[in-house]
Design a protein around this motif. Structure first.
Motif, PDB file in Angstrom:
ATOM      1  N   ASP A  20      -8.504  10.247  19.010  1.00 41.25           N
ATOM      2  CA  ASP A  20      -7.293  10.021  18.223  1.00 41.25           C
ATOM      3  C   ASP A  20      -6.696   8.679  18.616  1.00 41.25           C
ATOM      4  O   ASP A  20      -6.228   8.499  19.735  1.00 41.25           O
ATOM      5  N   ALA A  21      -6.708   7.731  17.684  1.00 40.99           N
ATOM      6  CA  ALA A  21      -6.190   6.388  17.947  1.00 40.99           C
ATOM      7  C   ALA A  21      -4.665   6.331  17.890  1.00 40.99           C
ATOM      8  O   ALA A  21      -4.084   5.290  18.140  1.00 40.99           O
ATOM      9  N   SER A  22      -4.024   7.444  17.564  1.00 44.43           N
ATOM     10  CA  SER A  22      -2.553   7.466  17.544  1.00 44.43           C
ATOM     11  C   SER A  22      -1.982   8.219  18.742  1.00 44.43           C
ATOM     12  O   SER A  22      -0.772   8.428  18.819  1.00 44.43           O
ATOM     13  N   ALA A  23      -2.818   8.603  19.669  1.00 42.45           N
ATOM     14  CA  ALA A  23      -2.378   9.431  20.799  1.00 42.45           C
ATOM     15  C   ALA A  23      -1.310   8.756  21.656  1.00 42.45           C
ATOM     16  O   ALA A  23      -0.445   9.423  22.207  1.00 42.45           O
ATOM     17  N   THR A  24      -1.342   7.438  21.775  1.00 41.88           N
ATOM     18  CA  THR A  24      -0.373   6.730  22.615  1.00 41.88           C
ATOM     19  C   THR A  24       0.661   5.985  21.777  1.00 41.88           C
ATOM     20  O   THR A  24       1.373   5.129  22.287  1.00 41.88           O
ATOM     21  N   HIS A  25       0.775   6.314  20.500  1.00 46.97           N
ATOM     22  CA  HIS A  25       1.695   5.643  19.581  1.00 46.97           C
ATOM     23  C   HIS A  25       2.598   6.694  18.955  1.00 46.97           C
ATOM     24  O   HIS A  25       2.149   7.805  18.696  1.00 46.97           O
ATOM     25  N   PRO A  26       3.850   6.368  18.671  1.00 48.29           N
ATOM     26  CA  PRO A  26       4.751   7.373  18.082  1.00 48.29           C
ATOM     27  C   PRO A  26       4.437   7.740  16.633  1.00 48.29           C
ATOM     28  O   PRO A  26       5.063   8.629  16.073  1.00 48.29           O
ATOM     29  N   TYR A  27       3.436   7.105  16.034  1.00 48.06           N
ATOM     30  CA  TYR A  27       3.005   7.418  14.667  1.00 48.06           C
ATOM     31  C   TYR A  27       2.580   8.881  14.605  1.00 48.06           C
ATOM     32  O   TYR A  27       1.934   9.389  15.505  1.00 48.06           O
TER      33      TYR A  27
END
Length: 156
Positions: free
Chosen positions: A130-137
């Motif tokens: 998951d490329a959004s794991a470290t982003h608030p998206y």
């Protein structure tokens, strides 16, 4: 973009500061463009053509719209296009099975829920992350291939 030794290319980001020289240049460019447009309209009526000054500054989305979306992902690129960015900049890495993917770092540690170096992972392993794991998206986002990114963005 500056190439220093023929092998490495560096992208330089300029920060626009109110009242700075670049802002003054941009204001002058806008005035010249507006004048050229008026001149072109008058010239067209008179049967003569007028050329506008070259555009020196372009709006480039670094890693897509990475402030609101996970960097180097299809949602980030789509958001940048929707905002009207004239250029998209993204980073490309190669997986162990020779797939070209969009990822800035040599490892997946900072931007995904996985760990490891891109060149040691297969595309199947990368696409499971998951490329959004470290982003608030909100919502899971895959690491796209270069082909997917190019297909999803307008040609001009």
């Amino acid at each position: 973009m500056v190439t220093l030794d023929g092998t490495r290319t560096f992208f330089i980001t300029l920060e626009l500061c109110a009242g700075g020289a670049l802002d003054k240049h941009l204001a002058a460019e806008r005035r010249a463009s507006a004048g050229a447009s008026a001149d072109a309209s008058a010239g067209a009526r008179a049967g003569a053509g007028a050329s506008s000054p070259p555009r020196l500054v372009r709006v480039c989305a670094n890693r897509g719209c990475s402030i609101t979306h996970p960097e180097n992902t299809l949602p980030a690129l789509a958001a940048a296009v929707e905002l009207g960015c004239e250029q998209l900049e993204f980073d490309v890495r190669c997986t162990s099975d020779l797939q070209l993917v969009l990822l800035h770092d040599p490892s997946v540690d900072r931007t995904t829920d996985g760990s490891g170096n891109v060149w040691e992972l297969t595309y199947a392993e990368l696409s499971a992350l998951d490329a959004s794991a470290t982003h608030p998206y909100t919502g899971p986002t895959r690491i796209p291939t270069l082909e997917e990114a190019l297909s999803a963005t307008p040609a001009s």
